[in-house]
Scaffold this motif. Structure first.
Motif, PDB file in Angstrom:
ATOM      1  N   LEU A 150      -0.010 -47.440  74.947  1.00 41.43           N
ATOM      2  CA  LEU A 150       0.480 -47.310  76.251  1.00 41.43           C
ATOM      3  C   LEU A 150      -0.178 -46.036  76.740  1.00 41.43           C
ATOM      4  CD1 LEU A 150       4.245 -48.276  75.895  1.00 41.43           C
ATOM      5  CD2 LEU A 150       2.273 -49.329  77.006  1.00 41.43           C
ATOM      6  N   ASP A 151      -0.147 -44.945  75.967  1.00 38.39           N
ATOM      7  CA  ASP A 151      -0.551 -43.675  76.569  1.00 38.39           C
ATOM      8  C   ASP A 151      -2.132 -43.586  76.718  1.00 38.39           C
ATOM      9  OD1 ASP A 151       1.563 -42.022  76.539  1.00 38.39           O
ATOM     10  OD2 ASP A 151       1.521 -41.258  74.616  1.00 38.39           O
ATOM     11  N   HIS A 152      -3.034 -44.420  75.775  1.00 39.11           N
ATOM     12  CA  HIS A 152      -4.497 -44.070  75.780  1.00 39.11           C
ATOM     13  C   HIS A 152      -5.149 -45.538  76.446  1.00 39.11           C
ATOM     14  CE1 HIS A 152      -4.093 -40.000  74.386  1.00 39.11           C
ATOM     15  NE2 HIS A 152      -3.149 -40.844  73.383  1.00 39.11           N
ATOM     16  N   VAL A 154      -3.104 -48.371  78.316  1.00 34.79           N
ATOM     17  CA  VAL A 154      -2.338 -48.894  79.461  1.00 34.79           C
ATOM     18  C   VAL A 154      -2.138 -47.807  80.592  1.00 34.79           C
ATOM     19  CG1 VAL A 154      -0.331 -49.896  80.247  1.00 34.79           C
ATOM     20  CG2 VAL A 154      -1.079 -50.671  78.200  1.00 34.79           C
ATOM     21  N   ALA A 155      -1.934 -46.630  80.261  1.00 35.04           N
ATOM     22  CA  ALA A 155      -1.779 -45.427  81.183  1.00 35.04           C
ATOM     23  C   ALA A 155      -2.954 -45.224  81.948  1.00 35.04           C
ATOM     24  CB  ALA A 155      -1.316 -44.299  80.571  1.00 35.04           C
ATOM     25  N   PRO A 156      -4.096 -45.023  81.279  1.00 38.76           N
ATOM     26  CA  PRO A 156      -5.322 -44.888  82.120  1.00 38.76           C
ATOM     27  C   PRO A 156      -5.562 -45.705  83.207  1.00 38.76           C
ATOM     28  CG  PRO A 156      -5.822 -44.315  80.005  1.00 38.76           C
ATOM     29  CD  PRO A 156      -4.570 -44.981  79.988  1.00 38.76           C
TER      30      PRO A 156
ATOM     31  N   LEU B 150      -8.578 -36.651  82.728  1.00 47.05           N
ATOM     32  CA  LEU B 150      -7.655 -37.643  83.712  1.00 47.05           C
ATOM     33  C   LEU B 150      -7.003 -38.490  82.900  1.00 47.05           C
ATOM     34  CD1 LEU B 150      -9.520 -37.573  87.101  1.00 47.05           C
ATOM     35  CD2 LEU B 150      -7.379 -36.419  86.584  1.00 47.05           C
ATOM     36  N   ASP B 151      -8.061 -39.364  82.031  1.00 49.94           N
ATOM     37  CA  ASP B 151      -7.527 -40.686  81.301  1.00 49.94           C
ATOM     38  C   ASP B 151      -6.472 -40.068  80.146  1.00 49.94           C
ATOM     39  OD1 ASP B 151      -9.096 -42.343  82.810  1.00 49.94           O
ATOM     40  OD2 ASP B 151     -10.738 -42.350  81.271  1.00 49.94           O
ATOM     41  N   HIS B 152      -6.836 -39.228  79.494  1.00 46.88           N
ATOM     42  CA  HIS B 152      -5.858 -38.964  78.377  1.00 46.88           C
ATOM     43  C   HIS B 152      -5.023 -37.732  78.285  1.00 46.88           C
ATOM     44  CE1 HIS B 152      -8.225 -41.883  76.482  1.00 46.88           C
ATOM     45  NE2 HIS B 152      -9.508 -41.424  76.787  1.00 46.88           N
ATOM     46  N   ALA B 155      -3.113 -39.162  83.006  1.00 46.34           N
ATOM     47  CA  ALA B 155      -2.634 -40.585  83.194  1.00 46.34           C
ATOM     48  C   ALA B 155      -1.498 -40.920  82.224  1.00 46.34           C
ATOM     49  CB  ALA B 155      -3.647 -41.670  83.055  1.00 46.34           C
ATOM     50  N   PRO B 156      -1.362 -40.410  81.039  1.00 41.97           N
ATOM     51  CA  PRO B 156      -0.218 -40.911  80.417  1.00 41.97           C
ATOM     52  C   PRO B 156       0.918 -40.146  80.819  1.00 41.97           C
ATOM     53  CG  PRO B 156      -1.904 -40.086  78.719  1.00 41.97           C
ATOM     54  CD  PRO B 156      -2.656 -40.038  80.142  1.00 41.97           C
ATOM     55  N   TYR B 159       1.942 -42.114  84.120  1.00 44.49           N
ATOM     56  CA  TYR B 159       2.351 -43.539  83.764  1.00 44.49           C
ATOM     57  C   TYR B 159       3.878 -43.340  83.327  1.00 44.49           C
ATOM     58  CZ  TYR B 159       2.801 -47.973  81.420  1.00 44.49           C
ATOM     59  OH  TYR B 159       3.062 -49.210  81.005  1.00 44.49           O
ATOM     60  N   ARG B 160       4.170 -42.302  82.274  1.00 46.17           N
ATOM     61  CA  ARG B 160       5.609 -42.343  81.868  1.00 46.17           C
ATOM     62  C   ARG B 160       6.364 -41.760  83.037  1.00 46.17           C
ATOM     63  NH1 ARG B 160       6.294 -43.312  76.596  1.00 46.17           N
ATOM     64  NH2 ARG B 160       4.003 -43.711  75.615  1.00 46.17           N
ATOM     65  N   ARG B 164       8.325 -44.988  82.688  1.00 47.98           N
ATOM     66  CA  ARG B 164       8.970 -44.765  81.390  1.00 47.98           C
ATOM     67  C   ARG B 164       9.505 -43.398  81.318  1.00 47.98           C
ATOM     68  NH1 ARG B 164       7.183 -48.915  77.980  1.00 47.98           N
ATOM     69  NH2 ARG B 164       8.180 -48.291  76.003  1.00 47.98           N
ATOM     70  N   TYR B 172       5.624 -33.024  74.742  1.00 47.13           N
ATOM     71  CA  TYR B 172       4.752 -34.227  74.993  1.00 47.13           C
ATOM     72  C   TYR B 172       3.367 -33.958  75.784  1.00 47.13           C
ATOM     73  CZ  TYR B 172       3.108 -38.608  77.129  1.00 47.13           C
ATOM     74  OH  TYR B 172       2.510 -39.823  77.468  1.00 47.13           O
ATOM     75  N   LEU B 176      -0.434 -34.206  74.254  1.00 42.81           N
ATOM     76  CA  LEU B 176      -1.561 -34.939  74.742  1.00 42.81           C
ATOM     77  C   LEU B 176      -2.752 -34.012  74.810  1.00 42.81           C
ATOM     78  CD1 LEU B 176       0.104 -36.766  77.827  1.00 42.81           C
ATOM     79  CD2 LEU B 176      -0.741 -37.887  75.679  1.00 42.81           C
TER      80      LEU B 176
END
Lengths: 182, 182
Positions: A150-152, A154-156, B150-152, B155-156, B159-160, B164, B172, B176
């Motif tokens: 999910l983190d790496h 779906v999230a991006p 941005l991606d790692h 974004a996570p 997204y959360r 979530r 957390y 990351l």
């Protein structure tokens, strides 16, 4: 926080949900989203407006609920024989569906509802990934945790769909999977 | 796609934007978000409603624009002497601000506007990260690309926050960053 009660399949609550959702989809297709009102939807669904207000609270919450249902995957992810191939195919399809105009509109609608709706979207993705990871385990492949996917992966994709939509391509989805699996 | 023209600082367009934004913030604080209407905002700002409609299109777009301004960072990220420390401190603060109730409301508002507004949110994060990465380069530290951060990292977290939100913590954000920098 959600007004939506647990729905027993086949019960009255499930029938109301199905007829109201169907009314939203039909009216949206016929008259467009801007024309939707709670009285119009109630009349088409054969329920009273107060049934809709009691169950969903307001029009935004109902549209959010319908959007989440549309984001529910219709089948388990395809089996391509390896974790890498399964996850890459799933990520490519997810990016394609969610970055298209209807997908983006459903995601935004889902985010307008209460947190339960956004959580359901994420739960759908997590369930699909769990199927892929369970298959990998059966094959004896080393696999990451679902939260890591999910983190790496779906999230991006979701971040870029919502905030930086330019230039998204299937190769981006594949690259995220390759980087994760090393 | 955006209706908003380029704004020259100090010009009439900038003055209108500032007075309308200030009116939204004041009315929201006094009467709550649900009470906001374009005529009310126009009266407080000393402009005509048609000025607002012409520039922003509708109330949603105006609220989205105001939300993005509120998400604009007020200062460059702090210098803690190393890439890892700078990025961890920035990520922790970002998560804290964006996951709090006002931050989440601004993000949702930003997403309701046209794509330009969501892109501005992401550009603010990218600019802050670029400052951190430029400092790392000056120190001679190896550093990832801004898009990778941005991606790692971003974004996570986002997204959360959106999908979530349960159980988010400063650790957390730090994790990351540690995973990214290895």
């Amino acid at each position: 926080m959600s007004r939506k009660p647990m729905v027993r399949p086949g019960g009255r609550s499930a029938r109301v949900q199905e007829s109201v959702h169907a009314a939203v989809r039909a009216l949206e297709a016929e008259a467009g989203r801007e024309a939707l009102t709670v009285p119009l939807i109630a009349a088409r669904a054969g329920v009273t407006p107060s049934t809709i207000y009691r169950r969903w609270g307001d029009l935004h919450e109902l549209l959010s609920d319908v959007a989440v249902e549309r984001l529910r995957p219709e089948s388990p992810p395809e089996d391509h024989g390896s974790l890498g191939a399964d996850l890459a195919a799933w990520a490519e399809q997810f990016l394609e569906e969610m970055s298209a105009q209807p997908g983006r509109a459903y995601i935004r609608d889902a985010l307008l509802g209460d947190d339960t709706n956004a959580s359901r979207c994420s739960a759908y993705a997590a369930e699909q990934i769990e199927v892929i990871l369970a298959r990998a385990a059966q094959r004896g492949e080393a696999a990451p945790e679902v939260e890591t996917v999910l983190d790496h992966v779906v999230a991006p994709m979701m971040y870029r769909i919502l905030f930086r939509p330019d230039g998204l391509s299937p190769s981006y989805a594949r690259r995220l999977v390759e980087e994760l699996l090393g």
